[in-house]
Design a protein around this motif. Structure first.
Motif, PDB file in Angstrom:
ATOM      1  N   SER A  66      38.549  48.794  41.617  1.00 21.02           N
ATOM      2  CA  SER A  66      39.534  49.318  41.836  1.00 21.02           C
ATOM      3  C   SER A  66      39.637  50.422  40.559  1.00 21.02           C
ATOM      4  CB  SER A  66      40.715  47.988  41.844  1.00 21.02           C
ATOM      5  OG  SER A  66      40.425  47.097  42.923  1.00 21.02           O
ATOM      6  N   ASP A  94      45.970  49.128  42.243  1.00 18.69           N
ATOM      7  CA  ASP A  94      45.464  49.023  43.219  1.00 18.69           C
ATOM      8  C   ASP A  94      44.845  47.881  43.776  1.00 18.69           C
ATOM      9  OD1 ASP A  94      45.560  51.840  43.889  1.00 18.69           O
ATOM     10  OD2 ASP A  94      44.781  52.712  41.560  1.00 18.69           O
ATOM     11  N   VAL A  95      44.274  47.095  43.133  1.00 21.46           N
ATOM     12  CA  VAL A  95      43.661  45.431  43.384  1.00 21.46           C
ATOM     13  C   VAL A  95      44.852  45.097  44.508  1.00 21.46           C
ATOM     14  CG1 VAL A  95      43.481  43.131  42.826  1.00 21.46           C
ATOM     15  CG2 VAL A  95      42.925  45.346  41.065  1.00 21.46           C
TER      16      VAL A  95
END
Length: 730
Positions: A531, A536-537
């Protein structure tokens, strides 16, 4: 352009003009698509270091499968002629783009042209289908790929190309019958999900098929073809049933559909598909006992032993294929459960095969550009066709669709619930529309405010029925008889993903975690999730849950690639691009003011913890995160194409051969490249709007490769710090 670099590839984006359907390429070329961009990779000849203007002749370029490659000679495609084989892709998106109608046309016309139609798997041009591959009869000939064969006139142009520009000598009456069935099948394939327009399409298709049946009955040429026409007309009338809620019209469509299926049964009592289709229509109108009887007869004619639950080893002459046998069995079990349970009539309603319009009942923002969309419909009348496999659906609006892997289960789908993980791009086609959707409750408020019907509100998503991604545990798109029972048992599964590629990875991990899943109780799995930042995970709670449920058989690791995540780095919100906003964007995305908070706590980024890695995926990271190569070990790659290209080579150096790797592109792949994640181009300065406290920030993009650099104005600290200060003052 006055000059070119002295070395290295130059990437060009070219939009070709519209081409006639009988376009014949010259030179070293495959036929390009008639519309849309072509990506060309051109290696210019060497020029002086002073970058003098280019005067040399342009290089040779060959087009293969819609993508251009560097020149490889000047031999043209062909030679074609009688004996040419036309391979039709019948996999994935092509099935929804008219592959069945195209194959039917070729089978009708091929006997008069001495061309040979055949089925094959994906040609790598998803979204441009239906796609075909023309293989010359001679062993030293060169094949040619054609895409977008969506009309009967394009089929005729394809035949002319296969005959090396000769006109196909097909009798007029054969052409007329073939065109009628072709037009009907395409209407049924491309029909809109809106009930009103779908009903018009189905009525029109049934009219075409009635004309074809009359002509076929007069010719007395082929009983099998007449049976096929009646089955198609029955399905068209059956789909019309779903477009009408009640009344005499609905009953009329039911009677017409059942009349066609019963006619086929009377002429061929062992034709199992007729009984299955009749059962489906009966279940639509809640005649459940009759539907159960028809399903049971269909299974019996297909050789299915209902007492032992064993399917036949080989398909009977008029029986159902093995995958349809399993689907009918599950549909039968579901109807029997409804009959035995305390279900009300409302609960027994269904949405047919699960395709059609699903309502958005909830939206949850997981990151600044990604949400989970919770969709609901009445429970489908049929069972899930791929309950223990990797599967996906097509989702879209109007005529544009994309493929998405649900993050919910097959059992949820059977109950009329579905969850899709969608990353929205400012320049996307389908993903951008997802970013403008409203929930059912929000749409009701708008409907009352502007005095408009709910049907006009953006709270509906058109979905297809579930589609197969991979057979498990073989991890293959298609199985032959030898593959049905793998000789090597999969014991170790490695998975490398990026972005929304986590969706199919979750399906695989859940099958590993379940001792009764497709991989069995002894399989282990290792996941490496790349990521950009911790923001953004995606699906962090779900990954932790499946890791915990596995009892130690699943290991999940993360790597964060943005420099802000390094020790002593800046706030990850600094790396969020500022140009991703678009008109109508809904307010459910996560933001600095309303961030997503995992229920199980934030991502653990310390040494030895779940997100201990930093930087792009490299060989050392792969070696530490994945099982060693060997018998019983496979690695699945899923994510953006850049990740796949990078990791593939590194895995090869670690000893993973071609048969050890399985790639699932984002495509979901068609949208993977739509819209940049960061500002690119020349230097430019953007004045930001004032925050709540009036702070001002200027954003300066200093590199075409990296994220925008954020420079605070007035020495007030980072943007995040100023927002926190502003919040404390309000």
């Amino acid at each position: 352009m006055d000059s070119l670099p002295s070395s290295g590839p130059l990437r060009l984006l070219v939009t070709p003009p519209a081409l006639p359907s009988d376009f014949q390429p010259t030179g070293e070329q495959f036929s390009p698509p008639s519309a849309g961009p072509l990506r060309l990779l051109v290696t210019p000849p060497a020029v002086p270091s002073a970058h003098a203007p280019l005067r040399a002749a342009p290089p040779t370029i060959s087009v293969r499968g819609g993508e251009a490659q560097p020149g490889a000679g000047s031999r043209r495609a062909g030679p074609f002629g009688k004996g040419t084989t036309i391979y039709v892709c019948t996999h994935g998106a092509c099935t929804a783009q008219g592959a069945a109608a195209l194959l039917s046309d070729l089978e009708d016309l091929a006997p008069h042209t001495q061309l040979r139609p055949a089925r094959r798997g994906c040609l790598g041009m998803c979204g441009q289908g239906p796609n075909v591959l023309l293989q010359p009869p001679s062993s030293d000939g060169k094949a040619c790929v054609q895409s977008g064969i969506k009309t009967f006139s394009k089929v005729m142009a394809l035949l002319r190309q296969g005959l090396d520009s000769s006109e196909p000598q097909v009798p007029e009456e054969v052409l007329q019958r073939a065109r009628l069935m072709s037009d009907a099948m395409r209407l049924m394939s491309f029909s809109s999900g809106a009930p009103g327009s779908a009903l018009k399409d189905m009525v029109k298709a049934a009219g075409f098929l009635s004309q074809a049946i009359d002509l076929e009955a007069e010719s007395l040429s082929d009983a099998g073809r007449l049976r096929k026409l009646r089955m198609l007309r029955g399905r068209a009338n059956g789909r019309s049933v779903l477009c009408v809620e009640s009344g005499s019209d609905r009953q009329s469509f039911v009677e017409r559909a059942l009349a066609d299926f019963k006619h086929v049964m009377s002429e061929e009592p062992k034709f199992a598909a007729a009984y299955a289709e009749a059962a489906r229509v009966l279940s639509f109108v809640r005649q459940l006992p009759e539907a159960v009887e028809m399903y049971q007869r269909s299974l019996e004619l297909s050789g299915f032993d209902q007492a032992s639950g064993r399917a036949p080893r080989s398909k009977l002459p008029f029986g159902l294929p093995s995958e349809e046998v399993e689907q009918v069995r599950r549909s039968l079990a579901k109807l029997q459960q409804r009959l035995a349970g305390p279900y009300t009539w409302v609960e027994a309603e269904d949405s047919g095969e699960g395709d059609g319009l699903w309502k958005v009942v909830g939206i949850s923002g997981l990151s600044w550009d990604t949400c989970i969309y919770r969709l609901e419909n009445r429970p489908p009348a049929v069972g899930h066709p791929w309950p223990r496999q990797a599967w996906h659906v097509r989702a879209g609006f109007d005529s544009t669709t994309r493929e998405y892997t649900p993050v919910s289960s097959a059992e949820d789908w059977e109950e009329g619930r579905l969850e899709l993980l969608v990353k929205s791009y400012a320049k996307g086609t389908v993903s951008k529309v997802f970013g403008t959707l409203k929930t059912d409750a929000e749409a009701h408020e708008v409907s009352q405010a502007d005095y408009s019907p709910m049907d006009d509100q953006p709270c509906w998503v058109r979905l297809s029925e579930p589609m197969l991604t991979l057979h498990l545990p073989q991890l293959q798109e298609e199985l032959c008889a030898a593959d049905a029972r793998p000789t090597v048992v999969l014991r170790r599964l490695g998975i490398v993903v990026g972005g929304t590629g986590i969706s199919p990875a979750l399906q695989l991990l859940r099958e590993v975690a379940d001792p009764k899943g497709a991989f069995g109780a002894s399989c282990q799995a290792w996941l490496l999730y790349s990521s950009r930042t911790s923001l953004d995970v995606l699906m962090l709670d779900e990954l932790r849950a499946v890791e915990l449920a596995s009892g130690g058989r699943i290991s999940v690791k993360h790597t964060l690639t943005d420099p802000c995540e390094a020790v002593g780095g800046s706030d990850p919100w600094e790396a969020v691009p500022q140009q991703q906003h678009f008109r109508g964007r809904h307010g459910h995305f996560a933001s600095f003011f309303d961030p997503f908070a995992p229920k199980t706590g934030p991502l653990r980024t310390g040494p030895g913890e779940e997100a201990e890695f930093r930087g792009q995926v490299d060989s050392q990271m792969l070696q530490a995160s994945l099982p060693a190569p060997g018998p019983g070990t496979r690695v699945v790659l899923c994510g953006p194409q850049g990740l796949l290209d990078s990791v593939r080579g590194k895995l090869a150096t670690l000893g993973f051969g071609g048969s050890d790797l399985v790639e699932l592109g984002s495509g979901h792949k068609a949208e993977a490249s739509e819209g940049p994640r960061s500002t690119a181009g020349a230097l430019r300065s953007l004045a930001a709007t004032t925050t709540t406290a009036g702070a001002l920030t200027s954003f300066v993009a200093t590199s075409a490769q990296g994220p925008p650099e954020v420079r605070p104005a007035g020495g007030l600290g980072s943007f995040a710090d100023r927002v926190r200060a502003a919040q404390s003052m309000t």
